[in-house]
Design an enzyme around this catalytic site. Sequence first.
Site, PDB file in Angstrom:
ATOM      1  N   VAL A 269      47.897 -49.100  -4.064  1.00 18.60           N
ATOM      2  CA  VAL A 269      48.729 -50.096  -3.398  1.00 18.60           C
ATOM      3  C   VAL A 269      50.193 -49.682  -3.389  1.00 18.60           C
ATOM      4  CG1 VAL A 269      49.218 -51.514  -5.440  1.00 18.60           C
ATOM      5  CG2 VAL A 269      49.106 -52.597  -3.183  1.00 18.60           C
TER       6      VAL A 269
ATOM      7  N   ALA B  26      46.888 -47.361 -13.380  1.00 21.02           N
ATOM      8  CA  ALA B  26      46.275 -48.242 -12.380  1.00 21.02           C
ATOM      9  C   ALA B  26      46.748 -47.852 -10.994  1.00 21.02           C
ATOM     10  CB  ALA B  26      46.628 -49.700 -12.649  1.00 21.02           C
ATOM     11  N   ASP B  27      45.855 -47.988 -10.040  1.00 16.69           N
ATOM     12  CA  ASP B  27      46.210 -47.812  -8.640  1.00 16.69           C
ATOM     13  C   ASP B  27      46.387 -49.150  -7.942  1.00 16.69           C
ATOM     14  OD1 ASP B  27      45.756 -44.724  -7.579  1.00 16.69           O
ATOM     15  OD2 ASP B  27      44.700 -45.192  -9.434  1.00 16.69           O
ATOM     16  N   ARG B  28      45.788 -50.194  -8.514  1.00 13.07           N
ATOM     17  CA  ARG B  28      45.967 -51.535  -7.962  1.00 13.07           C
ATOM     18  C   ARG B  28      45.500 -52.548  -8.997  1.00 13.07           C
ATOM     19  NH1 ARG B  28      45.872 -53.301  -2.132  1.00 13.07           N
ATOM     20  NH2 ARG B  28      45.548 -51.092  -1.677  1.00 13.07           N
TER      21      ARG B  28
ATOM     22  N   ALA C  31      41.904 -51.446 -10.394  1.00 15.21           N
ATOM     23  CA  ALA C  31      41.335 -50.203  -9.882  1.00 15.21           C
ATOM     24  C   ALA C  31      42.068 -49.027 -10.505  1.00 15.21           C
ATOM     25  CB  ALA C  31      41.445 -50.142  -8.359  1.00 15.21           C
TER      26      ALA C  31
END
Length: 368
Positions: free
Chosen positions: A110, A256-258, A266
Amino acid sequence: MAAATATGDNLRSLIFKVEDGKASFSVLDQLLLPHETKYVPVNNVEDAWDAIRSMRIRGAPLIAIVAVLGLAVDLTSNEKTIQEIGATDDIKTYIYGKMAYLTTSRPTAVNLFNAMEELKGIVQKAPSSSTIDVIVKHAQFMLERDVSDNKAIGTHGADDLLSRHTHQDGVRLVTICNTGSLATASWGTALGVARELQCRNKLRSIAALETRPYNQGSRLTAYEIYTEKMNGTLICDSMAASYLKTKGADACVVGADRVCANGDTANKIGTFSLAIIAKEMGVEFFVASPFTTLDVELESGDKIEIEERPAGEMIESSGAPKDMACWNPAFDVTPAEYITGIITEKGVLKKSADGTFDVIGFVKKHSP
């Protein structure tokens, strides 16, 4: 003006310079680490897109930075783009098209989308005559902000862990994937917490999972741990349960990516498995990520688009038969119930009395 981008020359994820109004940019090819250090030039948005998509660079914060820096280079130094700008009557619409293209490089992180939305808001307010200058200045600002945000994440995370884990030699950590200087402009997120503990002489140990199939843990995190002289150990992904049982740990700290509105997170594939093991073993499990990773528009992890990588990436790194069918998701989603807290540069978000994360309230409290 050259941008400082890492804790040391060996861990410099990128080189960005602006001279006489023209930007130049190169990225460290992380596919070649740790055995070869090679910087690859990024001359336009296509190069930036390819560097992100091919995973020559990776890590949610760095993906966003590379996209914006790639745009800055394209607009100031790419002769083809400069000619097209001279021929257009609407420079902002032209730039928005390039920004939209960059967001197609990787769909799960995100930070990339947030970075482009932030930049779009800045461009909309700028006079058309100074749009490119504004983008270049924002690119430089992003580098500086990422470093300060990462150090704040490290400080908040270390303070929180040391408030409970009081062994005289400090804290024992476990991590997965790579969340250090190589995943950011400098310092790191989850690995930044380890760095801060190391600076205080309170990092008792850190174990890095190899992170199959791309081996970001064994190629990149192990490289950073070794370079920084941390008391570190590399383990296979399948060893996590045995490691926690026999060696022990105080906390797992991952990137974390999102992060969704309910706290579902995620991150690199294998994170969910580690979280389940940690909960079973009574080990705290923290997510460390920039505030921009908090996505209050997505109610839960079920809504996250999970990128699937080519089968060849798994086959090449595993020695499997070349025609073997593979399922190769780049990420998984860890439900909020397995997460102890979320460490950001704004502070550590803990669960409410009802056992849930109020991510929306946290974002509202700390947003301008």
